[in-house]
Design a protein around this motif. Structure first.
Motif, mmCIF file in Angstrom:
data_model
loop_
_atom_site.group_PDB
_atom_site.id
_atom_site.type_symbol
_atom_site.label_atom_id
_atom_site.label_comp_id
_atom_site.label_asym_id
_atom_site.label_seq_id
_atom_site.Cartn_x
_atom_site.Cartn_y
_atom_site.Cartn_z
ATOM 1 N N ASN A 106 0.830 -1.191 0.000
ATOM 2 C CA ASN A 106 0.000 0.000 0.000
ATOM 3 C C ASN A 106 0.870 1.248 0.000
ATOM 4 O O ASN A 106 1.884 1.320 0.697
ATOM 5 N N LYS A 107 0.468 2.215 -0.778
ATOM 6 C CA LYS A 107 1.275 3.422 -0.932
ATOM 7 C C LYS A 107 1.067 4.364 0.253
ATOM 8 O O LYS A 107 -0.026 4.448 0.807
ATOM 9 N N ILE A 108 2.121 5.081 0.595
ATOM 10 C CA ILE A 108 1.981 6.062 1.664
ATOM 11 C C ILE A 108 1.098 7.199 1.167
ATOM 12 O O ILE A 108 1.044 7.504 -0.024
ATOM 13 N N PHE A 109 0.406 7.822 2.087
ATOM 14 C CA PHE A 109 -0.524 8.890 1.749
ATOM 15 C C PHE A 109 0.202 10.210 1.505
ATOM 16 O O PHE A 109 0.108 10.822 0.439
ATOM 17 N N LEU A 110 0.976 10.662 2.474
ATOM 18 C CA LEU A 110 1.678 11.940 2.357
ATOM 19 C C LEU A 110 3.182 11.739 2.431
ATOM 20 O O LEU A 110 3.677 10.967 3.249
ATOM 21 N N THR A 111 3.901 12.463 1.592
ATOM 22 C CA THR A 111 5.360 12.414 1.599
ATOM 23 C C THR A 111 5.902 13.314 2.703
ATOM 24 O O THR A 111 5.174 14.116 3.298
ATOM 25 N N ASN A 112 7.176 13.196 2.963
ATOM 26 C CA ASN A 112 7.806 14.084 3.956
ATOM 27 C C ASN A 112 7.674 15.539 3.541
ATOM 28 O O ASN A 112 7.505 16.430 4.383
ATOM 29 N N SER A 113 7.741 15.793 2.233
ATOM 30 C CA SER A 113 7.563 17.149 1.725
ATOM 31 C C SER A 113 6.147 17.662 2.010
ATOM 32 O O SER A 113 5.959 18.814 2.404
ATOM 33 N N ASP A 114 5.157 16.789 1.831
ATOM 34 C CA ASP A 114 3.770 17.157 2.141
ATOM 35 C C ASP A 114 3.617 17.509 3.622
ATOM 36 O O ASP A 114 2.973 18.504 3.982
ATOM 37 N N LEU A 115 4.204 16.690 4.463
ATOM 38 C CA LEU A 115 4.098 16.900 5.907
ATOM 39 C C LEU A 115 4.770 18.204 6.319
ATOM 40 O O LEU A 115 4.293 18.908 7.212
ATOM 41 N N GLN A 116 5.875 18.540 5.654
ATOM 42 C CA GLN A 116 6.553 19.792 5.935
ATOM 43 C C GLN A 116 5.675 20.978 5.566
ATOM 44 O O GLN A 116 5.613 21.979 6.282
ATOM 45 N N ILE A 117 4.976 20.866 4.439
ATOM 46 C CA ILE A 117 4.052 21.915 4.003
ATOM 47 C C ILE A 117 2.936 22.110 5.024
ATOM 48 O O ILE A 117 2.591 23.246 5.399
ATOM 49 N N ILE A 118 2.373 21.011 5.498
ATOM 50 C CA ILE A 118 1.292 21.080 6.484
ATOM 51 C C ILE A 118 1.776 21.718 7.776
ATOM 52 O O ILE A 118 1.116 22.602 8.338
ATOM 53 N N GLN A 119 2.945 21.285 8.243
ATOM 54 C CA GLN A 119 3.484 21.847 9.483
ATOM 55 C C GLN A 119 3.712 23.351 9.357
ATOM 56 O O GLN A 119 3.315 24.133 10.237
#
Length: 319
Positions: free
Chosen positions: A142-155
């Protein structure tokens, strides 16, 4: 909001599988809304409710629509993904509200800047990490939902909503929009503008309503005093009540002035063509005429009577 049972959101019931990225986004927003509803009930929140979350989402979409034609990005897919991340941040940015302990029961509730935001980020990111997207190829994991880059954007976007008080203009501002050390990301810029954008985008009525709800949320001890009219036969209590209401009224005027005066600085860094649209079409209520009307509507002079303030804040109805 799709149907979710809060019991299914407990850690022991995770991981969740989504059929697509879009479905995963919906799952996260539903989780955030359930958490907001729970917080609203447990902590007696009047302003930081799902209505505020939806309001920020609506304003963020309006702002993004104005900026989108002028954004340079490598692919349409990346731009679409940004929209979804902005949507997540808009709905969830106030998911957790943490108040400081009150030294006295008859004082307003305070928040330490950054604490609620940090708690929100932690809870949100932990939850998103529990979501996987079902792979079409069953041979693949199963593929991950959010990348580390996505999480950085959210934070960064949620951190951009942190507000500080400016003693020079007696108003609030978001320091992330004023940093000279780091260029703020587009999603963070949009979420910050959206969070404090009700006056500029929606006008005076929405601004005044928000201010009244914030006052109730920060001063829940006043509710029985107002409802039971305890102040009528207690001069000292009436004096303290007037002081708190008048202080809030003055802040409402100063905050509006600050929103209008700070706007051009706060959109610095966005595409020049977009700034013109934001100034003239999106934040169309941020002008001197609006400020004059607010100054005339809000009773904020020292000779204002307590009854005037109670009537203006419309507290019995809001309660």
């Amino acid at each position: 909001m799709s149907q979710l049972n809060s019991d299914n959101l407990k850690p022991e019931n995770l991981t969740r599988l989504a059929g697509s990225f879009e479905e995963a986004v919906t799952i996260v927003k539903d989780f955030a809304l359930l958490e907001i509803q729970k917080q609203s009930k447990e902590k007696r929140l009047y302003y930081h409710t799902s209505a505020h979350a939806y309001g920020v989402q609506k304003r963020a979409r309006i702002i993004f629509q104005a900026i989108e034609p002028f954004v340079s990005i490598t692919s349409k897919t990346s731009l679409t993904r940004l929209k979804y991340l902005i949507d997540i941040c808009a709905i969830s940015h106030d998911m957790v509200q943490e108040f400081m302990p009150n030294a006295s029961p008859n004082t307003f509730r305070r928040r330490k800047p950054g604490v609620s935001e940090a708690a929100t980020i932690s809870k949100l990111i932990n939850y998103t990490k529990s979501i996987k997207i079902q792979s079409i190829d069953q041979a693949e994991e199963n593929k991950i939902f959010l990348t580390n880059s996505d999480l950085q954007i959210i934070q960064e976007a949620i951190e951009a909503t942190i507000c500080l008080y400016d003693f020079e203009d007696n108003s609030m501002y978001q320091p992330a929009l004023y940093s000279t050390n780091k260029k703020i990301s587009l999603p963070a810029h949009i979420i910050a503008l959206s969070d404090l954008g009700s006056l500029g985008i929606e006008g005076i009525e929405a601004y005044l309503k928000e201010g009244n709800l914030i006052f109730l949320e920060e001063n829940p001890d006043i509710i029985p005093i107002i409802l039971n009219k305890e102040y009528l036969n207690q001069p000292e209590l009436a004096k303290k009540l007037k002081h708190r209401l008048l202080k809030k009224a003055k802040f409402q005027v100063n905050f509006a002035r600050g929103r209008e005066a700070r706007f051009m600085r706060e959109v610095t860094g966005l595409p020049v063509e977009a700034i013109a649209i934001l100034r003239n079409e999106v934040f169309r209520f941020l002008n001197k005429d609006t400020i004059k009307k607010i100054e005339s509507i809000i009773p904020h002079t020292d000779d204002t009577k307590l009854e005037e303030l109670i009537e203006f804040f419309d507290l019995p109805r809001l309660i």
